[in-house]
Motif scaffolding. Structure first.
Motif, mmCIF file in Angstrom:
data_model
loop_
_atom_site.group_PDB
_atom_site.id
_atom_site.type_symbol
_atom_site.label_atom_id
_atom_site.label_comp_id
_atom_site.label_asym_id
_atom_site.label_seq_id
_atom_site.Cartn_x
_atom_site.Cartn_y
_atom_site.Cartn_z
ATOM 1 N N VAL A 1 -13.425 9.974 1.880
ATOM 2 C CA VAL A 1 -12.842 10.289 3.191
ATOM 3 C C VAL A 1 -12.675 9.094 4.122
ATOM 4 C CG1 VAL A 1 -13.700 12.657 3.104
ATOM 5 C CG2 VAL A 1 -15.111 10.888 4.159
ATOM 6 N N ILE A 2 -13.376 7.989 3.854
ATOM 7 C CA ILE A 2 -13.318 6.839 4.764
ATOM 8 C C ILE A 2 -12.240 5.869 4.290
ATOM 9 C CG2 ILE A 2 -14.577 4.901 5.735
ATOM 10 C CD1 ILE A 2 -15.494 7.643 6.721
ATOM 11 N N THR A 3 -11.243 5.640 5.136
ATOM 12 C CA THR A 3 -10.148 4.731 4.796
ATOM 13 C C THR A 3 -10.274 3.431 5.576
ATOM 14 O OG1 THR A 3 -8.696 5.567 6.556
ATOM 15 C CG2 THR A 3 -8.624 6.711 4.422
ATOM 16 N N ALA A 4 -9.709 2.371 5.008
ATOM 17 C CA ALA A 4 -9.754 1.061 5.657
ATOM 18 C C ALA A 4 -8.919 1.041 6.931
ATOM 19 C CB ALA A 4 -9.271 -0.007 4.693
ATOM 20 N N ALA B 1 -14.523 -1.307 9.323
ATOM 21 C CA ALA B 1 -15.867 -1.866 9.131
ATOM 22 C C ALA B 1 -16.700 -0.988 8.214
ATOM 23 C CB ALA B 1 -16.560 -2.044 10.482
ATOM 24 N N LEU B 2 -16.617 0.328 8.409
ATOM 25 C CA LEU B 2 -17.370 1.251 7.560
ATOM 26 C C LEU B 2 -16.854 1.198 6.134
ATOM 27 C CD1 LEU B 2 -19.495 3.413 7.219
ATOM 28 C CD2 LEU B 2 -17.861 5.108 8.083
ATOM 29 N N ARG B 3 -15.546 1.052 5.965
ATOM 30 C CA ARG B 3 -14.974 0.962 4.621
ATOM 31 C C ARG B 3 -15.509 -0.275 3.889
ATOM 32 N NH1 ARG B 3 -13.376 4.199 0.793
ATOM 33 N NH2 ARG B 3 -13.924 2.697 -0.815
ATOM 34 N N ARG B 4 -15.599 -1.405 4.607
ATOM 35 C CA ARG B 4 -16.126 -2.620 3.989
ATOM 36 C C ARG B 4 -17.582 -2.431 3.581
ATOM 37 N NH1 ARG B 4 -12.732 -5.005 7.903
ATOM 38 N NH2 ARG B 4 -14.417 -5.102 9.434
ATOM 39 N N ALA B 5 -18.348 -1.708 4.429
ATOM 40 C CA ALA B 5 -19.751 -1.453 4.101
ATOM 41 C C ALA B 5 -19.872 -0.594 2.845
ATOM 42 C CB ALA B 5 -20.439 -0.763 5.281
ATOM 43 N N ILE B 6 -18.993 0.401 2.713
ATOM 44 C CA ILE B 6 -19.005 1.257 1.526
ATOM 45 C C ILE B 6 -18.710 0.444 0.278
ATOM 46 C CG2 ILE B 6 -17.771 3.149 0.370
ATOM 47 C CD1 ILE B 6 -17.392 4.355 3.196
ATOM 48 N N GLU B 7 -17.719 -0.441 0.371
ATOM 49 C CA GLU B 7 -17.351 -1.254 -0.786
ATOM 50 C C GLU B 7 -18.439 -2.254 -1.158
ATOM 51 O OE1 GLU B 7 -13.620 -2.841 0.393
ATOM 52 O OE2 GLU B 7 -12.523 -0.959 0.028
ATOM 53 N N GLU B 8 -19.351 -2.526 -0.211
ATOM 54 C CA GLU B 8 -20.489 -3.391 -0.504
ATOM 55 C C GLU B 8 -21.711 -2.572 -0.926
ATOM 56 O OE1 GLU B 8 -21.040 -5.775 2.949
ATOM 57 O OE2 GLU B 8 -19.111 -6.791 2.749
ATOM 58 N N ASP B 9 -21.495 -1.277 -1.216
ATOM 59 C CA ASP B 9 -22.543 -0.373 -1.723
ATOM 60 C C ASP B 9 -23.727 -0.254 -0.781
ATOM 61 O OD1 ASP B 9 -21.164 0.288 -4.037
ATOM 62 O OD2 ASP B 9 -21.989 -1.389 -5.171
ATOM 63 N N VAL B 10 -23.448 -0.222 0.536
ATOM 64 C CA VAL B 10 -24.546 -0.150 1.490
ATOM 65 C C VAL B 10 -25.319 1.165 1.357
ATOM 66 C CG1 VAL B 10 -23.167 0.856 3.360
ATOM 67 C CG2 VAL B 10 -25.166 -0.543 3.904
ATOM 68 N N PHE B 11 -24.637 2.249 0.963
ATOM 69 C CA PHE B 11 -25.313 3.542 0.854
ATOM 70 C C PHE B 11 -26.094 3.686 -0.446
ATOM 71 C CE2 PHE B 11 -21.867 4.464 3.886
ATOM 72 C CZ PHE B 11 -22.650 4.891 4.951
ATOM 73 N N LYS C 1 -3.717 7.088 14.214
ATOM 74 C CA LYS C 1 -3.761 7.291 12.764
ATOM 75 C C LYS C 1 -2.348 7.397 12.200
ATOM 76 C CE LYS C 1 -5.794 10.303 9.242
ATOM 77 N NZ LYS C 1 -6.658 11.492 9.000
ATOM 78 N N ILE C 2 -1.485 8.141 12.903
ATOM 79 C CA ILE C 2 -0.087 8.271 12.466
ATOM 80 C C ILE C 2 0.610 6.921 12.529
ATOM 81 C CG2 ILE C 2 2.150 9.302 13.056
ATOM 82 C CD1 ILE C 2 0.572 11.763 14.055
ATOM 83 N N GLU C 3 0.313 6.163 13.585
ATOM 84 C CA GLU C 3 0.911 4.832 13.725
ATOM 85 C C GLU C 3 0.519 3.932 12.557
ATOM 86 O OE1 GLU C 3 1.159 1.296 17.101
ATOM 87 O OE2 GLU C 3 -0.685 2.454 16.841
ATOM 88 N N ARG C 4 -0.785 3.920 12.230
ATOM 89 C CA ARG C 4 -1.246 3.073 11.120
ATOM 90 C C ARG C 4 -0.607 3.497 9.800
ATOM 91 N NH1 ARG C 4 -6.218 3.632 13.956
ATOM 92 N NH2 ARG C 4 -6.809 5.355 12.596
ATOM 93 N N LEU D 1 3.072 2.398 9.783
ATOM 94 C CA LEU D 1 3.184 0.961 9.549
ATOM 95 C C LEU D 1 2.904 0.614 8.087
ATOM 96 C CD1 LEU D 1 1.440 -0.454 12.754
ATOM 97 C CD2 LEU D 1 3.857 -0.696 12.128
ATOM 98 N N ARG D 2 1.894 1.276 7.504
ATOM 99 C CA ARG D 2 1.582 1.001 6.105
ATOM 100 C C ARG D 2 2.730 1.409 5.196
ATOM 101 N NH1 ARG D 2 -2.551 3.834 5.812
ATOM 102 N NH2 ARG D 2 -1.715 5.647 4.708
ATOM 103 N N GLU D 3 3.304 2.584 5.440
ATOM 104 C CA GLU D 3 4.417 3.068 4.621
ATOM 105 C C GLU D 3 5.645 2.167 4.800
ATOM 106 O OE1 GLU D 3 4.856 7.055 5.906
ATOM 107 O OE2 GLU D 3 3.188 7.825 4.682
ATOM 108 N N ALA D 4 5.881 1.726 6.049
ATOM 109 C CA ALA D 4 7.016 0.824 6.289
ATOM 110 C C ALA D 4 6.818 -0.491 5.546
ATOM 111 C CB ALA D 4 7.172 0.577 7.788
ATOM 112 N N GLY D 5 5.588 -0.988 5.555
ATOM 113 C CA GLY D 5 5.303 -2.220 4.842
ATOM 114 C C GLY D 5 5.487 -2.067 3.344
#
Length: 310
Positions: free
Chosen positions: A202-205, A210-220, A290-293, A296-300
């Motif tokens: 559920v957590i997206t970058a 910041a929370l996403r980076r923590a998840i990818e570093e296996d903080v939990f 959230k819609i803006e992000r 922008l991602r889809e446009a990119g």
């Protein structure tokens, strides 16, 4: 000038200190406040605080609920006495530690263990300072550990409360994981893996970078104890502050209590409506961002695809 009479001790506190009047009637010798509290603690340890009622305790002892009320007249008093008994006295072993810091850490660890042994204590509401013998002994031990420092009385009580608060917070989280483990049949490690998996879903970058980076570093999934790290760093700060006092630098002024506006405490209807409108506006703003992000991602992605095709 007339002297004001000191307030009468509430029944529960008087019972804890052993200065309450004994019941005039009731079962002889087979019943006592101590036996009632013992039975209640056994129930709470085995089944949780929800299993404790005057009727359940009476049934465990083989008496009627009315027999209990002659000794403990209210459930709130029973909860206070249960907490007092489960808390016990601080272990003498903490006195073997060298220096104020190690003594406080020893007390912190013992308080965490108390909550793990009796997790139901965390469900007992905090309605003020527990003015009972055992609870007073723990606070006294923390203050005594700090007596050799140049901290003022206000500063010593602040540090003692910070250590106690850290221990309680650690106990809340650990007891919660233990309860979830028992209820699900999973080991604590498996519970942590499941939790990390849910976060990963559920957590997206874009929304929580910041929370996403923590998840990818296996903080939990880390075996490190974040609560011990936190209490150690808090004590680092206390040690640094003591050093400034030893150098003769001025004390930091104490801050004021965090408090609600009187209108909010009074339940002002217009204020509640205004706060609700603010929450709704903040929710709409988060959704719009959230819609803006996402846009922008889809446009990119479309632009990158177009460049690749071109």
């Amino acid at each position: 000038m007339t002297e004001t009479e000191p307030p009468e001790l509430p029944r529960g506190i008087a019972l804890a200190w052993g200065v309450a009047a004994d019941p005039q009637r009731g079962p002889k010798r087979e019943m006592s406040v101590e036996k009632i509290v013992d039975a209640a603690v056994e129930l709470a340890d085995a089944e949780g605080i929800g299993a404790v009622s005057m009727a359940a305790v009476a049934a465990k002892l083989g008496f009627t609920p009315m027999s209990l009320y002659r000794y403990v007249s209210a459930k709130d008093d029973l909860l206070l006495l249960m907490q007092e008994q489960a808390t016990g006295l601080p272990p003498e072993s903490h006195l073997e530690a060298d220096g104020w810091r190690d003594r406080l850490l020893a007390l912190y660890e013992e308080q965490v263990l108390l909550y793990l042994r009796h997790p139901w204590m965390l469900s007992v509401p905090i309605t003020g300072s527990p003015i009972t013998p055992n609870s007073s002994a723990w606070l006294d031990a923390s203050l005594a550990a700090l007596e050799s420092t140049p901290l003022s009385a206000d500063e010593r009580i602040s540090v003692a409360l910070a250590v106690t608060g850290d221990a309680r917070w650690c106990g809340i989280v650990q007891a919660g994981y233990t309860a979830q483990s028992r209820g699900s049949g999973l080991t604590p490690e498996e519970v942590a893996v499941r939790e990390a998996t849910l976060y990963d879903r559920v957590i997206t970058a874009d929304e929580f970078p910041a929370l996403r980076r923590a998840i990818e570093e296996d903080v939990f999934l880390s075996p490190a104890d974040p609560f011990r790290f936190g209490v150690e760093r808090m004590l680092d700060g206390v040690a640094a502050y003591i050093s400034t006092l030893d150098r003769g630098e001025p004390r930091d002024p104490a801050g004021e209590w965090v408090a609600l506006d009187p209108a909010e405490l009074a339940g002002d209807r217009r204020l509640r409506e205004a706060q609700k409108a603010v929450r709704e506006a903040e929710k709409m703003l988060r959704t719009a961002r959230k819609i803006e992000r996402q846009t922008l991602r889809e446009a990119g992605e479309r632009l990158a695809k177009a460049k690749k095709i071109g």
